[in-house]
Every structure is written in structure tokens, then in C-alpha cells.
Enzyme design. Structure first.
Site, PDB file in Angstrom:
ATOM      1  N   GLY A  35       6.489   3.773   1.492  1.00  0.00           N
ATOM      2  CA  GLY A  35       7.827   3.511   0.800  1.00  0.00           C
ATOM      3  C   GLY A  35       7.700   2.101   0.003  1.00  0.00           C
TER       4      GLY A  35
ATOM      5  N   SER B 112       0.276   4.424   2.969  1.00  0.00           N
ATOM      6  CA  SER B 112       0.823   3.639   1.786  1.00  0.00           C
ATOM      7  C   SER B 112       1.067   2.417   2.206  1.00  0.00           C
ATOM      8  CB  SER B 112       2.000   4.675   1.255  1.00  0.00           C
ATOM      9  OG  SER B 112       2.241   4.274  -0.122  1.00  0.00           O
ATOM     10  N   ALA B 113       2.468   2.115   2.022  1.00  0.00           N
ATOM     11  CA  ALA B 113       3.018   0.820   2.500  1.00  0.00           C
ATOM     12  C   ALA B 113       2.464   0.418   3.978  1.00  0.00           C
ATOM     13  CB  ALA B 113       4.335   0.701   2.418  1.00  0.00           C
TER      14      ALA B 113
ATOM     15  N   HIS C  39      -2.939   4.316  -3.040  1.00  0.00           N
ATOM     16  CA  HIS C  39      -2.739   5.463  -4.396  1.00  0.00           C
ATOM     17  C   HIS C  39      -3.428   4.697  -5.491  1.00  0.00           C
ATOM     18  CE1 HIS C  39       0.770   7.089  -2.515  1.00  0.00           C
ATOM     19  NE2 HIS C  39       1.117   5.975  -2.049  1.00  0.00           N
TER      20      HIS C  39
ATOM     21  N   GLU D 143      -5.932   8.564  -3.303  1.00  0.00           N
ATOM     22  CA  GLU D 143      -5.309   9.527  -2.340  1.00  0.00           C
ATOM     23  C   GLU D 143      -6.329  10.583  -1.687  1.00  0.00           C
ATOM     24  OE1 GLU D 143      -2.224  10.909  -5.134  1.00  0.00           O
ATOM     25  OE2 GLU D 143      -1.191   9.202  -4.724  1.00  0.00           O
TER      26      GLU D 143
END
Lengths: 234, 234
Positions: free
Chosen positions: B89, B121-122, B158, B193
Site C-alpha cells: 500500500g 511491496s511497502a 516494483h 515483480e
């Protein structure tokens, strides 16, 4: 107030500031020397090299450029400036340096009282209420995200439409702005490359050939045409 | 230490966490319930909805999920957790909430002493020394950019190669990381990714089918193959 807040400095296939050159003489009317703020240092370029690049472009409009770092007292440099131009690069670095040199508030004051201002990219981002809709990496921790607030909303420069063919799962620009609106209420103007906002007195107008995209909290985003008056967008 | 730091939660055309599911039982060995940290709230999703999404995916591996916000005392929740998963997020929001709830240091402590951790991700970004190579918008002002430091470098999740056909003049990811290195010295791992870093004891290994891109200050970036040991990258 007299300001040009441009999405980008350079259009694809053009020279630095090329598409903005025809507007400089009218904008910096009777100005002999513009104070250049090179703090955003795109790609880590030195303050001197960046100032040289701006100097070369402005020379084509017959306007001298002097970098803020060439003055002993940056606050005084802002106070005495006939005009100001803030170049693009990293917004976190730009904002950090503006605060460190104690000129954020000073620039706000002189622009509000008539000193013509131009920004491109990061220099435009700081024209909004906060730098929180920048696309840049947080390479340095600024003391605050608050910026000049020349317009009553936020700006997203280099606005990029979602690539419908992309297989990349990173957030689109639109998703990022939606996340911004989960915590913040001010509208965001997504300014495509080639567009700029013109501030004349207190009137804000979308300029250039392209539409811009407006994001409001809890509303479906919408497009506006060049020439649209954005003075009341807040 | 036992951690999986994954570039993304979801691959193109796949379900949420699908490609990571085969690794969950081995990673969360003998774990019945994993503590989920939903603070990053992608697209502004609620903490409950996000936790439900993680719960659904983990159920396929026979592991229960409980959101940190469901506990009265988040610090105690971290201390007692059998395993931790931090979803993706907005990294600024995630880091702000981790500090606000006083669990940043707590998570660091328990993961260093053996609690298995997974991030996407985050949630992966915060596994690095700082969150300063995030791609996210600064939608909230965190008290610090320092993060867990499970690895002795920074991570760019990413990671996206420059699009050579693009006419867009916004900075490429590589330019942004170069700007980071103008002010910071730690290496950055650009994690594409489908790639993840596996931490086993103190060994750090690149996993997945793709190469990763390594950025070091003042050096030409280079590619590394899956299986490369990154323990000494600092």
C-alpha cells in the site's frame, strides 16, 4: 500574483524550456535578471551546472540568470529578486533546501506581493498547498511537507494516464492520488506535460493545448479544457 | 532471522499472494496464526477489508490471520506473534502508523530474534535501512524515514526498467535512485515483480526467476542472478 506553474521543463524532442521561451518576456516583463533556484538538482547535477543550463535557455529571451547559491544571503536575494524561477528535480531535496536556507516563507511573501514566479516540475509542485502529490523519491527528510500555497489546491506534475496495456502491478498515478485523498481534502490538479497554470492577479487558468485531470476527495475524477478558470477550485 | 521480502503481492493475471502461497507453510513453520499489519491500506481500503483479503489468501495455506488493529495492545500483539505479515500500500502511511503505534522497533526486535516475517511491496520496503527508495506518494508526514533494517541496504520494490519508447519526461526509476545516491550511501536492490529476498539466519538470497538490479553510489548499476547471496551487500 503573477506565476507560471508548468508540468515539465522539457517536452519530448525539444530543448530545455523551449516551449516556454515565447512566454518569458511577457511574464518577466522589464526584468533584467531572474533569480534561479537550482536546489532540486535533477539527477544530482551540481548547483552551478544546473544554473548554467537555465542561464543558457533564458539568454535566448534576453534575460540574465543568477543562482540563489551565488548570493551570500539567500533571504536577501529573494527579497531583492526582480523575478524567480525554480527548476525541477527532486521535490524532497528542493523543499529541504528551501527550509534550510529559510527562504520558503520569503518566496511566498514576495510572490504574493508581485514578484513574477515560474516553476517547472518540482518548482511547480511547491506552488501547491503541500508537496504531498509529488512523484519523487524521499531521498532526504524535509522539516515539513507544506509549500508555497500560491494556489488553493495541490498539483501533480508530469501527470501520467494509466497505461491500459501495462502488466506492472505498481500503483497508477490515479490510485496514488486516491490514497492521498484518503487522508487529505484539498483537490489535486493532474497537469500533463505541456500544460501549465497561469496565475494573473488572483486568477488561475489552465494553459497549453491539453486537458488537465481534476481529483476531488470522494468524487469521480474529471477532465477540464485549456482556458478553464481554476480560481475557485479548493 | 527468517524473512521473505517480496517485490509485489500480486503478479499480473494471478490472485493475491498466489505465487507466494507455496512458500508459506515452510516459512511460517508450525505457525497457526500470523499477525497481519494492514496499515499501508492500498487505495484507501479499510483495515478490516484489507485483513479479510489477507485472511482469505492465508486460509489456502491453512494459516489464520489476525489484524494488528484487532488487538487492544499492538505492542503486545507483536511481542506474542508467531509470525508477521505486512501488506503493501502506501509506505508513508505504513511507516507513520508503525511509529504512531510504537511497534516499529518492536517488530525489528522480534524478527531479529526469530519471529518469521513476510512483507510485500511497502511491507518489503520497510525491511531496508530506510523507506527512502519507495515509489509512493508522501500522503502523510512520518516522524522518521528509518525502517526495520533487516537487510543492510535499501530496497526498491516494483522495480521497473526504463521504457525506451516512452516520450514521458518524468524521471525514470534509475534516475530517482541516482538522486538518492547523491545524498545517501547504502546500496539499493531494485526488485522486479516476482522476485523476493529470502533471509535465513543472516543469509540474504535473491529468489524467484528474475534478475535483480543493484545500484551502488558512484558505480554503474548491474544485474544479479536468482540465487545470488546478498548478505555482504552494504
Amino acid at each position: 500574483m503573477k506565476a507560471i506553474l508548468a508540468s515539465t521543463s522539457t517536452l519530448h524532442g525539444e530543448e530545455y524550456l523551449e516551449y516556454l521561451l515565447p512566454h518569458l518576456n511577457n511574464h518577466y516583463n522589464d526584468v533584467e535578471e531572474v533569480l534561479f533556484i537550482p536546489y532540486a538538482r535533477p539527477g544530482g547535477i551540481s548547483l552551478d551546472d544546473y544554473t548554467g543550463k537555465a542561464r543558457e535557455a533564458f539568454a535566448q529571451a534576453g534575460i540574465n540568470i543568477k543562482g540563489i547559491h551565488e548570493f551570500e544571503n539567500p533571504i536577501e536575494a529573494v527579497q531583492k529578486a526582480q523575478g524567480i524561477f525554480t527548476g525541477g528535480g527532486n521535490t524532497f531535496l528542493l523543499v529541504s533546501e528551501l527550509y534550510r536556507n529559510k527562504v520558503m516563507n520569503e518566496i511566498k511573501q514576495v510572490v504574493r506581493t508581485g514578484t513574477p514566479y515560474m516553476g517547472t516540475s518540482a518548482g511547480t509542485n511547491i506552488g501547491g498547498l503541500s508537496m504531498q502529490t509529488t512523484n519523487d523519491m524521499p531521498i532526504v527528510y524535509p522539516p515539513s511537507f507544506q509549500t508555497l500555497g500560491l494556489v488553493p489546491f495541490n498539483i501533480n506534475p508530469h501527470y501520467l494516464d494509466p497505461d491500459i496495456n501495462s502488466t506492472h502491478k505498481g500503483e497508477t498515478r490515479e490510485t496514488r492520488i486516491k490514497e492521498f485523498h484518503g487522508l487529505n481534502s484539498q483537490p489535486v490538479v493532474g497537469l500533463r506535460e505541456g500544460s501549465w497554470l497561469e496565475l494573473d492577479d488572483n486568477k488561475v487558468t489552465l494553459k497549453g493545448d491539453l486537458e488537465a485531470r481534476i481529483f476531488k476527495k470522494d468524487k469521480v475524477p474529471f477532465e477540464i479544457k485549456p482556458g478553464t478558470d481554476l480560481t475557485e477550485l479548493n
